[in-house]
Write a protein that holds these residues in place. Structure first.
Motif, PDB file in Angstrom:
ATOM      1  N   PRO A  35      10.369  -5.943   5.365  1.00 49.72           N
ATOM      2  CA  PRO A  35       9.474  -6.407   4.512  1.00 49.72           C
ATOM      3  C   PRO A  35       9.313  -4.954   3.468  1.00 49.72           C
ATOM      4  N   ASN A  36       9.168  -5.314   2.310  1.00 50.95           N
ATOM      5  CA  ASN A  36       8.975  -4.108   1.323  1.00 50.95           C
ATOM      6  C   ASN A  36       7.680  -4.040   1.036  1.00 50.95           C
ATOM      7  N   PRO A  37       7.044  -2.728   1.291  1.00 54.91           N
ATOM      8  CA  PRO A  37       5.614  -2.468   1.277  1.00 54.91           C
ATOM      9  C   PRO A  37       5.234  -2.796  -0.008  1.00 54.91           C
ATOM     10  N   SER A  38       5.912  -2.392  -0.880  1.00 54.07           N
ATOM     11  CA  SER A  38       5.080  -2.703  -2.568  1.00 54.07           C
ATOM     12  C   SER A  38       4.986  -4.114  -2.631  1.00 54.07           C
ATOM     13  N   ASP A  39       5.584  -5.076  -2.027  1.00 49.43           N
ATOM     14  CA  ASP A  39       5.135  -6.429  -2.139  1.00 49.43           C
ATOM     15  C   ASP A  39       4.085  -6.766  -1.443  1.00 49.43           C
ATOM     16  N   HIS A  40       3.671  -5.989  -0.680  1.00 47.28           N
ATOM     17  CA  HIS A  40       2.559  -6.386   0.368  1.00 47.28           C
ATOM     18  C   HIS A  40       1.271  -5.480   0.247  1.00 47.28           C
ATOM     19  N   LYS A  41       0.866  -5.504  -0.820  1.00 44.92           N
ATOM     20  CA  LYS A  41      -0.098  -4.479  -1.027  1.00 44.92           C
ATOM     21  C   LYS A  41      -1.459  -5.015  -0.456  1.00 44.92           C
ATOM     22  N   THR A  49      -5.286  -2.383  -3.699  1.00 49.16           N
ATOM     23  CA  THR A  49      -5.218  -2.626  -4.630  1.00 49.16           C
ATOM     24  C   THR A  49      -6.642  -2.762  -5.372  1.00 49.16           C
ATOM     25  N   GLY A  50      -7.743  -1.894  -4.579  1.00 53.65           N
ATOM     26  CA  GLY A  50      -9.166  -1.515  -5.016  1.00 53.65           C
ATOM     27  C   GLY A  50      -9.648  -2.795  -4.729  1.00 53.65           C
ATOM     28  N   GLY A  51      -9.511  -3.466  -3.630  1.00 51.35           N
ATOM     29  CA  GLY A  51     -10.366  -4.785  -3.501  1.00 51.35           C
ATOM     30  C   GLY A  51     -11.614  -4.396  -2.708  1.00 51.35           C
ATOM     31  N   GLY A  52     -12.109  -5.118  -1.837  1.00 48.70           N
ATOM     32  CA  GLY A  52     -13.444  -4.621  -1.013  1.00 48.70           C
ATOM     33  C   GLY A  52     -14.378  -5.416  -1.807  1.00 48.70           C
ATOM     34  N   LEU A  53     -15.235  -4.750  -2.779  1.00 49.88           N
ATOM     35  CA  LEU A  53     -16.089  -5.705  -3.193  1.00 49.88           C
ATOM     36  C   LEU A  53     -15.644  -6.641  -4.346  1.00 49.88           C
ATOM     37  N   SER A  54     -15.909  -7.693  -4.168  1.00 53.12           N
ATOM     38  CA  SER A  54     -15.483  -8.935  -5.069  1.00 53.12           C
ATOM     39  C   SER A  54     -16.287  -8.808  -6.269  1.00 53.12           C
ATOM     40  N   HIS A  55     -15.590  -9.267  -7.412  1.00 51.59           N
ATOM     41  CA  HIS A  55     -15.971  -9.203  -8.715  1.00 51.59           C
ATOM     42  C   HIS A  55     -16.601 -10.603  -9.085  1.00 51.59           C
ATOM     43  N   VAL A  56     -17.650 -10.667  -9.526  1.00 50.18           N
ATOM     44  CA  VAL A  56     -18.460 -11.900 -10.017  1.00 50.18           C
ATOM     45  C   VAL A  56     -18.123 -12.056 -11.604  1.00 50.18           C
ATOM     46  N   GLU A  57     -17.396 -13.028 -11.970  1.00 51.88           N
ATOM     47  CA  GLU A  57     -17.338 -13.163 -13.361  1.00 51.88           C
ATOM     48  C   GLU A  57     -17.949 -14.304 -14.133  1.00 51.88           C
TER      49      GLU A  57
END
Lengths: 403, 204
Positions: free
Chosen positions: B185-191, B196-204
């Protein structure tokens, strides 16, 4: 760029021992095969090429169609010459090999090298040709080597039967000074019906014979890759510089033996300076940054550091004043030995004398408006000049040791 | 095997049912043993134009009436019947053998293999005859290959029109074109989401 699977049929019969094509018919054929494989794989990376031999004990497939050039070149080694060529069987086996190609989208093509006499009759060849045409297989024939009666007609008849909309070709190569591969390079067999392979042909021609077909200088298009073309040109000049300096050294060794080491180091410095200027593009930027009006001196320094050593003489002159600044006796000796210098070089010598003085240069730079001595490009130039003078000091030191 | 509906063709517009020609991938249609390369594409047109041969038709090579036509579709289709308009003077094909979902068939393959279905054709210059298929076998057709082994005595075989009747599904029976297999596996493909700054989800 047409997607194609090609089978090359090699003639390795006894007739290939003949030396009327240099070095031998078989060797000329092998070179041509290598070139064709390269051209095909270069024109489209998904093209595949296979090789089979028609003579020897029987038709034998050496390599099934593959895009791996190494495999193809490897199988060309250790081929033995002998037997009689069986053209009909060779073409039919080639057709079968193409039928079982992995990528069915590829167009099918057979290239036949017909060097020995053909024992089949015209009718059977025409039938083979029609069968190839029916299955939309293109055929290229290279007629070389033996030329007995009827061979040319038989091959022409075969071509007429196969030819569908000019996709098949025949080439007659007679023995002579031209190599088989060179003659083939200008034919549609190589250029692939006018597209694709012409780029490869141009590069190969430029490499093979001086002043090739179309080729750009150094085989690189300045429009496509200007930096590469520039780098190539500069390194060529560097090499020329080095060679001329070496030639100069050899020529003047008799009169200036003690200076021999100096000149050698001077040519080395020429290269060092060029390297130290941080590459050609950077130097170009420097030239662009400085305007003529204000920084004529600086520009001259740059020019000299990157100069073509048709003025190796000038470089010599530059070195000498460097030394002269430190050792007046040496300077006198140098002046005496260079009495035949032209007016131009002498005036430049004056200039370079001034420039050689490090402190003088930096004071000038500081006084010039718009030039910041802390500017990295300026610093680099100074560094290069400094390295020059440092080298000079080293040489002088070794020289004095020798004395 | 005439038109299966019980009124004459002049009143009813049959063309809408012969609409599968819109789903033919024309750029990839090929034919073997055609006299003019590329002429096979002129054979697929709307049903109204089946008789208007603007000069272009599919003709086999001189002296050899065998023809092989490979037709890929842009999506899977179900074929109910096939119509073929041949040429005059014995240049119509007399037999038709079809193969389904096979690429790269050539003449020796076609002569050896068992076809999915084969028909004895009649001279059909007006294009009113259609040949029904065994529908269960023609349910998901991505490509069809028509083999015409012989003609009615002519030196060549001419075909002016080939039509298909049926329905098109929206499915594509595509072969997976490009696959990249990972050995490691290539780590950059599996962030991960944290990266990627997830965690809190955005409500749009």
């Amino acid at each position: 760029m047409v997607l194609e699977a090609t089978m090359i049929c090699i003639d390795n019969s006894e007739w290939m021992r003949n030396g009327d094509y240099s070095p031998s018919r078989f060797q000329a054929q092998a070179d041509a095969v290598n070139l064709i494989c390269g051209a095909k794989t270069q024109s489209n990376p998904e093209n595949t090429v296979g090789v089979l031999t028609m003579a020897g004990k029987g038709v034998r497939v050496l390599v099934t169609p593959t895009s791996d050039l190494g495999k193809i070149l490897a199988c060309m080694h250790g081929l033995e010459i002998g037997g009689e060529m069986n053209l009909a069987a060779g073409i039919q086996v080639a057709q079968l090999a193409l039928k079982h190609r992995q990528n069915k989208k590829q167009q099918q093509r057979i290239i036949v090298f017909a060097g020995s006499p053909i024992k089949h009759d015209k009718k059977s060849l025409e039938m083979i040709g029609r069968k190839l045409k029916k299955n939309s297989v293109a055929l290229d024939i290279v007629n070389f080597g033996e030329d007995d009666e009827g061979k040319m007609e038989k091959l022409e008849a075969l071509l007429a039967a196969v030819n569908n909309n000019d996709t098949s070709h025949i080439v007659h190569v007679s023995a002579g000074p031209n190599a088989l591969s060179d003659v083939l390079m200008s034919t549609p067999i190589f250029t692939g019906d006018g597209e694709g392979g012409s780029g490869f042909a141009a590069a190969a021609a430029a490499a093979a014979a001086a002043g090739g077909v179309s080729g750009f200088e150094f085989g690189v298009d300045p429009n496509l890759d200007p930096e590469l073309a520039l780098a190539l040109r500069v390194s060529m000049e560097e090499e020329r510089a080095r060679q001329e300096a070496a030639a100069k050294k050899a020529a003047e060794e008799a009169s200036k033996q003690e200076k021999g080491g100096e000149e050698q180091s001077s040519s080395q410095e020429a290269t060092m300076t060029e390297h130290a200027s941080g590459g050609t593009s950077e130097a170009d930027n420097k030239k662009n940054d400085l305007s003529d009006d204000d920084n004529a001196l600086l520009q001259q320094a740059l020019a000299m550091s990157m100069d073509e050593p048709a003025s190796s003489h000038d470089l010599q002159d530059m070195e000498m004043p460097d030394v002269a600044a430190d050792d007046p006796e040496l300077a006198l000796a140098l002046q005496l030995s260079v009495q035949d210098s032209t007016k131009d070089s002498s005036s430049q010598t004056d200039m370079s004398k001034l420039l050689a003085d490090q402190s003088f240069v930096s004071s000038i730079l500081a006084s010039l408006p718009g030039v910041d001595p802390n500017d990295p490009s300026v610093k680099e130039v100074l560094a290069s000049m400094q390295s020059q003078s440092e080298k000079q000091d080293e040489d002088k030191a070794t020289e004095e040791e020798e004395k | 095997m005439a038109c299966t509906h019980d009124h004459s063709c002049e009143d009813h517009d049959c063309s809408s049912s012969w609409s599968l020609f819109k789903h033919i991938d024309l750029s990839k249609v090929t034919a073997l043993n055609e006299a003019t390369p590329g002429s096979v594409k002129s054979v697929f047109k709307a049903w109204e134009e089946r008789l208007s041969s603007s000069g272009e038709h599919l003709e086999s090579n001189e002296g050899d009436p065998e023809l092989l036509v490979y037709i890929p579709f842009t999506s899977d289709v179900k074929i109910k019947s096939i119509s073929v308009v041949g040429g005059a003077d014995g240049t119509s094909p007399s037999k038709m053998r079809v193969f389904i979902n096979r690429d790269g068939i050539d003449f020796s393959d076609a002569q050896g293999m068992q076809p999915v279905q084969e028909w004895d054709l009649v001279e059909n210059l007006q294009g009113v005859l259609e040949y029904q298929t065994r529908y269960s076998k023609f349910q998901s057709v991505a490509s069809i290959t028509l083999h015409f082994p012989e003609s009615f005595g002519g030196d060549t075989t001419q075909i002016h029109y080939i039509g298909f009747k049926g329905e098109a599904t929206q499915l594509k029976r595509d072969v997976v074109a490009t696959i990249v297999y990972e050995i490691t596996p290539n780590p950059s493909d599996h962030k991960t989401r944290a990266e990627t700054g997830g965690g809190l989800s955005h409500v749009e």
